[in-house]
Design a protein around this motif. Structure first.
Motif, PDB file in Angstrom:
ATOM      1  N   GLN A 144      38.684  43.064  49.533  1.00 35.73           N
ATOM      2  CA  GLN A 144      39.092  43.680  50.803  1.00 35.73           C
ATOM      3  C   GLN A 144      39.960  42.729  51.626  1.00 35.73           C
ATOM      4  N   HIS A 145      39.666  41.421  51.533  1.00 36.38           N
ATOM      5  CA  HIS A 145      40.536  40.466  52.215  1.00 36.38           C
ATOM      6  C   HIS A 145      41.950  40.517  51.628  1.00 36.38           C
ATOM      7  N   THR A 146      42.035  40.895  50.348  1.00 39.80           N
ATOM      8  CA  THR A 146      43.305  40.775  49.630  1.00 39.80           C
ATOM      9  C   THR A 146      44.064  42.091  49.534  1.00 39.80           C
ATOM     10  N   TYR A 147      43.340  43.209  49.444  1.00 37.98           N
ATOM     11  CA  TYR A 147      43.991  44.497  49.184  1.00 37.98           C
ATOM     12  C   TYR A 147      43.644  45.538  50.248  1.00 37.98           C
ATOM     13  N   ALA A 148      44.661  46.274  50.693  1.00 36.93           N
ATOM     14  CA  ALA A 148      44.453  47.399  51.595  1.00 36.93           C
ATOM     15  C   ALA A 148      43.843  48.566  50.803  1.00 36.93           C
ATOM     16  N   PRO A 149      43.256  49.539  51.522  1.00 41.10           N
ATOM     17  CA  PRO A 149      42.527  50.613  50.842  1.00 41.10           C
ATOM     18  C   PRO A 149      43.340  51.434  49.847  1.00 41.10           C
ATOM     19  N   ASP A 150      44.648  51.602  50.089  1.00 40.02           N
ATOM     20  CA  ASP A 150      45.409  52.511  49.228  1.00 40.02           C
ATOM     21  C   ASP A 150      46.115  51.812  48.080  1.00 40.02           C
ATOM     22  N   THR A 151      45.770  50.559  47.824  1.00 40.69           N
ATOM     23  CA  THR A 151      46.355  49.875  46.667  1.00 40.69           C
ATOM     24  C   THR A 151      45.573  50.250  45.409  1.00 40.69           C
ATOM     25  N   GLU A 152      46.240  50.234  44.269  1.00 37.75           N
ATOM     26  CA  GLU A 152      45.556  50.584  43.020  1.00 37.75           C
ATOM     27  C   GLU A 152      44.427  49.584  42.743  1.00 37.75           C
ATOM     28  N   GLU A 153      44.640  48.320  43.089  1.00 40.42           N
ATOM     29  CA  GLU A 153      43.586  47.320  42.864  1.00 40.42           C
ATOM     30  C   GLU A 153      42.303  47.717  43.593  1.00 40.42           C
ATOM     31  N   SER A 154      42.455  48.146  44.842  1.00 33.62           N
ATOM     32  CA  SER A 154      41.280  48.524  45.617  1.00 33.62           C
ATOM     33  C   SER A 154      40.665  49.817  45.094  1.00 33.62           C
ATOM     34  N   LEU A 155      41.508  50.796  44.790  1.00 36.16           N
ATOM     35  CA  LEU A 155      40.988  52.084  44.285  1.00 36.16           C
ATOM     36  C   LEU A 155      40.190  51.870  42.998  1.00 36.16           C
ATOM     37  N   ALA A 156      40.735  51.069  42.104  1.00 40.42           N
ATOM     38  CA  ALA A 156      40.046  50.822  40.831  1.00 40.42           C
ATOM     39  C   ALA A 156      38.732  50.074  41.058  1.00 40.42           C
ATOM     40  N   PHE A 157      38.734  49.179  42.034  1.00 34.93           N
ATOM     41  CA  PHE A 157      37.534  48.397  42.352  1.00 34.93           C
ATOM     42  C   PHE A 157      36.420  49.323  42.860  1.00 34.93           C
ATOM     43  N   TYR A 158      36.759  50.205  43.789  1.00 34.38           N
ATOM     44  CA  TYR A 158      35.729  51.116  44.305  1.00 34.38           C
ATOM     45  C   TYR A 158      35.295  52.139  43.256  1.00 34.38           C
TER      46      TYR A 158
END
Lengths: 413, 413
Positions: free
Chosen positions: A209-223
């Motif tokens: 979360q420190h690194t990626y905003a909610p709508d990035t693919e990295e964050s989506l894949a993480f959640y």
């Protein structure tokens, strides 16, 4: 799943009457509600959606400052920092003239409900992403307690588990990774599956979360990957309560560069020497936030100037709240002996620091997303099972993230 | 849909370059993000979900106090209350020793971008649920402006439309109803469909949110019905930006009864006479909130006591923020000449009032849900079309709900 104890236990003035099902409370570190919103809009959290539909989803108020160990301590004790004493990673001990690190259970002033649950016969497990939290969370605990960061070093006599990598089926992850948090959830699944735990606290880390905003693919894949583990726990019959320790906001100017106020420098330039600014977000893990958050404590050699300094700080752009000790301790629920003469909170897009020399902005991974202030105070609460009438009523008013065990244990039967 | 003007226009320091598509900005009055979350989890807002997926959904900071006319004024001017001057429904004019109602454009100190858009050749329409907002929103407007409340009284020469009920295909609704807001959205659809407007501001009312929590069937059905109208506008090729004026929280004790601090009574008991508390939420429509919100202004006969009173108020349970004029005007972005000597904000679950006699709690519809303070400041922003790189960057930092026209007009091309 047999022989799960339903013996009630009391701790810090609250009684918990656990059902005969695995109880799992998850602290989704840094999970501002937007992360859930965005991933759910992409239909990539089907299990969290099911939890929200069948159970409850709403917003709760975290403890301030909106830091990780403050809120983790609150969640496992069920009380505010004024009571449990952990008000950051650091405090300045005026008597000893020393900056003291608080990542140790010796600074904890309240019993944990995890230890109490274990004493009442539950098989308790604490799994935390970062090793720094383990000592506080496992205070007096007769059970399992280890970190993803040092999973390969867990031993039966000190951690309540051995061969953790084998039990979980995953290697010890790098701490600056999505895997660090996913490992914690996978450990939870494995511990329930193997009958090793029926009362779990799983505390993730917020590097992503420190690194990626909610709508990035990295964050989506993480959640999405987190959601898969939630699904497995639900399959295993668990009652899950999920909340966050704090939210997360971009702390940048319009051009994307860090938006920082160096409070000690500002005060020295205006009033001369005699100020010590403590950044309680400071810890050995600085890569993701450069020890910059939206909260600092200020100690003053000359406390007769408190009002003058407070009034000056209160009108500086980017500063949103300034309190003296009395008001600050009440409003922010702080332990008076571990806080400064002034409390300073900053805006949604602003962090406060000490001096430029104290913060290595180059260590940041490209952006500055952080927390610590008022705009990271409100966090989601999701409970997997329908709330009873009493706890449905409690969702009105001012429920707290550190009521999550209360909601999960007492609210679903 | 032909001949939609794309001529840029500037107002209050910002330039708007509208695309050749219908622009619709919606103020979903009282729509705390939880209302969207909950209804979307039930799969009952498919069009809003589509907007979030294809465009943008995130949180933005509203204007304070978190009241309806304050934020509506900000949205149509693009500036804060410090600039546009509307800081509540009421203020106390110290020079005239009079409590003055501000629901009139004569108190507006900034031009509206609606009037500017009309002057640039757009066919502008303002539809508001409550009549009280029409005068401010239609300030200097050469276009259509009418309220759901008095739709049957709209006349061509004064409202830019006649036979509104026939045009829209619905009867003038009762103001305390879901229909009052739905009528506004239906009016928007009809105006676009009939080629009568291509630049619309649709301002709903929050009776439903004051009355129903997000997970009630009444609320779910209300948001589902809103979503259907969003779908029709999208079908008609509109670019939609939706935000809220303020959130909404239950302001109740554990037993469900109203949680009220009567500030004038408290001050008089403590310090004697000489205080005048203004509740700027007060308006002719009190059924849904009893003129109780989480913000009041305090005027003092003896301003030499400001600090003493401020410090005392700041430690009263339920009070969360107290500011003097200078700090309050900066932090809360208020016009100094229309505010008190002190500003008082209350907790998530607490409202502040004047004296018990000034508030008719019996008029409430069974519960007390309200707004006005810090915990109703953050609201959703949803834009139907993908944001360009510049506006994607602007979602970082501290975007405001009153940037909604900027995002919708300038952010999607």
């Amino acid at each position: 799943m047999n022989n799960i104890s339903t013996q009630p236990f009391s701790v810090n003035g609250k009684t918990y009457t656990p059902p005969a099902k695995p109880i799992v409370v998850i602290c989704m570190d840094g999970s501002a509600d937007e992360y859930l919103d965005t991933t759910m809009a992409h239909d990539r959290m089907p299990n969290l959606k099911k939890m929200a539909l069948q159970g409850y989803r709403g917003m709760v108020r975290g403890a301030l400052p909106s830091f990780t160990n403050v809120n983790n301590s609150s969640i496992v004790t069920g009380v505010s920092p004024a009571v449990h004493g952990i008000c950051g990673n650091f405090f300045y001990d005026t008597a000893k003239d020393q900056e003291v690190m608080m990542n140790s259970s010796e600074y904890l002033r309240a019993e944990t409900l995890l230890a109490a649950a274990a004493n009442a016969g539950r098989k308790v497990a604490v799994v935390t992403a970062k090793e720094k939290l383990r000592d506080i969370l496992s205070y007096k605990l007769n059970g399992i307690a280890f970190s993803a960061e040092k999973a390969d070093q867990a031993k039966l006599d000190t951690h309540g588990i051995e061969n953790a990598e084998q039990v979980i089926g995953h290697k010890t992850p790098a701490i600056y990774s999505a895997e660090a948090s996913l490992f914690v959830l996978r450990a939870g699944v494995a511990l329930i599956e193997n009958g090793m735990a029926d009362f779990l606290y799983l505390s993730l880390t917020d590097y992503m979360q420190h690194t990626y905003a909610p709508d990035t693919e990295e964050s989506l894949a993480f959640y999405e990957a987190q959601d898969a583990e939630l699904g497995k726990m639900l399959e295993l019959g668990a009652i899950i309560g999920a909340t966050a320790d704090h939210g997360m906001n971009a702390k940048v100017k319009e051009d994307g560069t860090p938006n920082v106020l160096f409070i000690e420098t500002m005060l020295t330039e205006k009033f001369g020497n005699g100020f010590r600014v403590i950044c309680p977000i400071t810890d050995p893990y600085v890569k993701h936030h450069g020890a910059l958050g939206s909260y600092v404590a200020v100690h003053m050699d000359d406390v007769s100037k408190v009002n003058e300094v407070k009034n000056w700080l209160a009108v500086q752009p980017g500063v949103t709240e300034v309190y003296d000790k009395e008001t600050g301790c009440r409003i922010l629920e702080q332990p008076a002996d571990r806080t400064g003469d002034l409390f300073v909170l900053s805006a949604r897009d602003v962090v406060v620091g000490k001096t430029a020399a104290h913060h290595d902005l180059k260590a940041l991974d490209g952006t500055l997303r952080s927390h610590g202030g008022r705009y990271e105070e409100m966090v989601p609460l999701v409970v997997s099972h329908p709330l009873n009438a009493t706890y449905k009523m409690k969702t009105q008013g001012d429920p707290r993230n550190f009521d999550v065990f209360d909601f999960t244990v007492n609210g679903t039967n």
